[in-house]
Design an enzyme around this catalytic site. Structure first.
Site: not given
Ligand code: ADP
Length: 397
Positions: A8, A90, A179, A240, A382
């Site tokens: 990742n 990823r 996601h 965000r 993940e």
């Protein structure tokens, strides 16, 4: 034994795990930090002999992978003796091109770099790591697993913005969603936990981490999600803004704020951070409890937005069988979960206060026995999902 190296990577970091395929056990994991920053590079490695931290200059991703190989050797577990059969990468943005995990060749790698246009903060780092990893492990299959792929099943009405059709097509403007790796594993694990077929369930997943998104899942397929062209749309997040009237952007631009500043304000300085001074929910929660009005309002705004989508997805799915909370705030925020679920009794959703407050870890049900909608907390993983998808692709030949 067969294992997967899961990578990742960002523009200046590489996180990695070696996961045993059969047991899901982490054989080793680590992190290369501050790639390209002279005098600041660092490698943290756990596995084999224990944990180690090494300071060294890491000029680029190739040097990063060389350092990783060296860490495995120094820990007494050379990486080529771990039975690794695939490398899973990823990748945040797969555009409309990638609807499933994909074996990486030169053309796939190049396309991932081209898609940097849609994900300038993410895809260049993924590309650099893929090129470097393929050079270091040329004999292994490399599989790209995309955060967008799961949402490619959304119907057109859910992913289309109401723009001029030619303009949208020319610039690739549509909702992609993110996601996806997390929404996929969490919805599957929720079904498994309940012992019910995934295909039979209408699920609403709330992935509430630093980044946050919700997903409406019908029979295991994403049919709507809150993030859009970029990971900026939708819920309030750590830094965000989530949804904002696009007109506010023109307003700021016309008042002399630069494009770069607006981008930074909305992506890096908004959300909990902008409203309270901290992007971490633990700080916001403590400040609110101490009477800080800005923090109290931030939580109200956060909850209001999440409830907005919960209602929307009940409409999209025409009801729901499960509501599933995951990621940092979803897994560790019983207070947030209670606020988000409050007042949904009209549609048969009722939490069990004791179960919601329980310190238990792992997948668990937190709704009342007579709740028509089953509410769960399911830890996301993940990396495990990337390993699973990579190995499935390699095994299928
Ligand atoms: P990322 O999106 O970076 O993967 P995570 O899913 O790990 O992030 O979520 C990180 C966030 O989760 C933290 O910033 C914090 O706000 C929240 N969080 C983590 N642990 C707790 C906790 N025990 N209580 C409340 N919030 C937590």
């Amino acid at each position: 034994m067969s294992a997967v190296l899961v990578v990742n990577s960002g523009s200046s970091s590489i996180k990695y795990q070696v996961i045993d395929e059969a047991s899901g056990e982490r054989i080793a994991q680590g992190l290369v930090e501050r790639i390209g920053e002279a005098g600041a590079g660092k490698v943290i490695h756990r596995g084999g002999a224990g944990e180690s931290e090494t300071q060294q200059d890491i000029p680029d991703h190739s040097a990063g992978f060389a350092a990783i190989v060296e860490e495995f050797r120094a820990a007494g577990t050379p990486i080529d003796e771990l039975g690794i059969v695939a490398v899973g990468h990823r990748v945040v943005h797969g555009g409309s091109d990638f609807i499933a995990p994909t074996l990486v060749d030169d053309a796939v790698a190049d396309r991932i770099l081209e898609l940097a246009e849609l994900a300038p903060l993410h895809n260049p780092g993924h590309f650099a790591a893929i090129v470097a990893a393929r050079a270091v492990f040329p004999e292994l299959p490399h599989v790209a697993v995309f955060d967008t792929a799961f949402h490619q099943t959304m119907p057109q009405r859910a992913y289309t913005y109401a723009l001029d059709r030619e303009l949208a097509a020319e610039h690739g403007i549509r909702r992609y969603g993110f996601h996806g790796i997390s929404h996929q594993i969490v919805s599957r694990r929720a079904a498994a936990h309940l012992g019910r077929p995934l295909e039979s369930l209408r699920q609403i997943v709330l992935h509430l981490g630093n980044g946050a998104s919700m997903c409406a899942i019908d029979g295991g397929r994403s049919v709507d999600t809150s993030m859009g062209l970029t990971p900026l749309e939708g819920l309030v997040m750590g830094t965000r803004s989530g949804n904002i009237d696009a007109g506010a952007i023109f307003h700021l631009l016309r008042r002399g704020v630069s494009v770069e500043e607006v981008d930074r304000e909305l992506n890096k300085r908004a959300g909990f951070l902008g409203m309270t001074g901290s992007n971490d929910f633990r700080d916001v929660r403590a400040a609110a409890a101490a009477g800080d009005e800005a923090a109290q309002l931030a939580i109200e705004v956060y909850v209001h937005r999440a409830r907005h989508y919960l209602g929307a997805y009940l409409a999209v799915l025409e009801g729901a069988d499960t509501v599933v909370f995951t990621a940092g705030l979803g897994e560790n925020g019983p207070d947030l979960r209670a606020l988000i679920c409050a007042g949904f009794e009209w549609c048969g959703l009722r939490l069990d206060a004791a179960k919601n407050a329980s310190a238990e870890r792992g997948a668990r049900v937190i709704s009342a026995d007579d709740s028509k909608i089953t509410v769960l907390v399911v830890p996301t993983d993940e990396e495990a999902e990337i390993a699973k998808q990579a190995i499935a692709l390699v095994a299928s030949g």
